[in-house]
Design a protein around this motif. Sequence first.
Motif, mmCIF file in Angstrom:
data_model
loop_
_atom_site.group_PDB
_atom_site.id
_atom_site.type_symbol
_atom_site.label_atom_id
_atom_site.label_comp_id
_atom_site.label_asym_id
_atom_site.label_seq_id
_atom_site.Cartn_x
_atom_site.Cartn_y
_atom_site.Cartn_z
ATOM 1 N N THR A 1 1.065 -1.424 0.106
ATOM 2 C CA THR A 1 0.211 0.131 -0.092
ATOM 3 C C THR A 1 0.836 1.301 -0.032
ATOM 4 O OG1 THR A 1 -0.087 -0.146 2.239
ATOM 5 C CG2 THR A 1 -2.032 -1.099 1.241
ATOM 6 N N ASN A 2 0.579 2.163 -0.985
ATOM 7 C CA ASN A 2 1.465 3.528 -0.982
ATOM 8 C C ASN A 2 0.309 4.544 -1.480
ATOM 9 O OD1 ASN A 2 2.958 5.520 -1.936
ATOM 10 N ND2 ASN A 2 4.319 4.341 -2.955
ATOM 11 N N PRO A 3 0.021 5.390 -0.103
ATOM 12 C CA PRO A 3 -0.794 6.241 -0.317
ATOM 13 C C PRO A 3 -0.839 7.382 -1.676
ATOM 14 C CG PRO A 3 -0.409 5.960 1.809
ATOM 15 C CD PRO A 3 0.584 5.250 1.085
ATOM 16 N N SER A 4 0.500 7.653 -1.659
ATOM 17 C CA SER A 4 0.972 8.499 -2.684
ATOM 18 C C SER A 4 0.553 7.967 -4.071
ATOM 19 C CB SER A 4 2.245 8.833 -2.627
ATOM 20 O OG SER A 4 2.889 9.695 -3.589
ATOM 21 N N PHE A 5 1.058 6.812 -4.342
ATOM 22 C CA PHE A 5 0.821 6.105 -5.538
ATOM 23 C C PHE A 5 -0.596 5.934 -5.786
ATOM 24 C CE2 PHE A 5 -0.316 2.377 -8.212
ATOM 25 C CZ PHE A 5 0.638 2.421 -9.287
ATOM 26 N N GLU A 6 -1.531 5.531 -4.882
ATOM 27 C CA GLU A 6 -2.865 5.230 -5.012
ATOM 28 C C GLU A 6 -3.552 6.781 -5.474
ATOM 29 O OE1 GLU A 6 -4.270 2.630 -5.347
ATOM 30 O OE2 GLU A 6 -2.888 1.063 -4.477
#
Length: 251
Positions: free
Chosen positions: A47-52
């Motif tokens: 999980t990568n909030p920035s990517f999502e």
Amino acid sequence: YQRRVRGADVAKEYYINMQKQEEGKIYQKKNKKPKKKKGKIIVYEDTNPSFEQGKQTVVSNLINNQDDNSRAGKPDPQILAFLNTVNSKKDFYTTSSCAGRLILVKTSDLDKYDVDWLYVSHELSEPDAVTEALKKYSENEANLKKPNELWLKMEAPIVAVCARNLCEGLKMINLAKKIGLKNCSVRSATPLKIMLALLDCPRIETLLAKDGKVLVHQDFMRYIVHSSNEKLTKSRERMEVLRKLIDENFL
């Protein structure tokens, strides 16, 4: 005398046995299997909030035909199918793109940032249209007497892609290189963002005029435009092959 002979035999036998034991130890040391070191298991969070967040923004903009980071401000129609395929994969999204183009660019000898685009086409170009743009340039620059150059450039398609992690990014780069897209590479890598450049090799740059004076013959102009069209067509065909491979090899 018998005692001395017997003692010598015992000593000799003892010496031979000791020698065999030492040789056996050496043999065991040479053929001893190294112990496997227990390594630490590193778990990477998927999980990568920035990517999502970035992926969600890009997909939303494509659906609503809004701006992206390209010079034109929005994707070229000729490369939309490629962008949609990449953005449909959970580990990738696109940030900017160009479907390939033919341009006439006027540059200044005095200021490298003084650049004028006199002709731009993402479609296959007509030689007459390029010749007409060259003629207008010559007429406008004849009396200005400012040092400048006019270049014709054919640029192949290029797509900037953000990958969720380096492993997935390298998979896509290796896939592209297998079909001949050798210039594809990882452009930058940080813990939060892996940026890839997907592009083809063909490129044409030729000087057409200087200080308002045309330097090439009209026949050469027609030849270079036809050659640019051929290279652009082949580049787009290779990008279509890559699009299909991406669709088949990624979820």
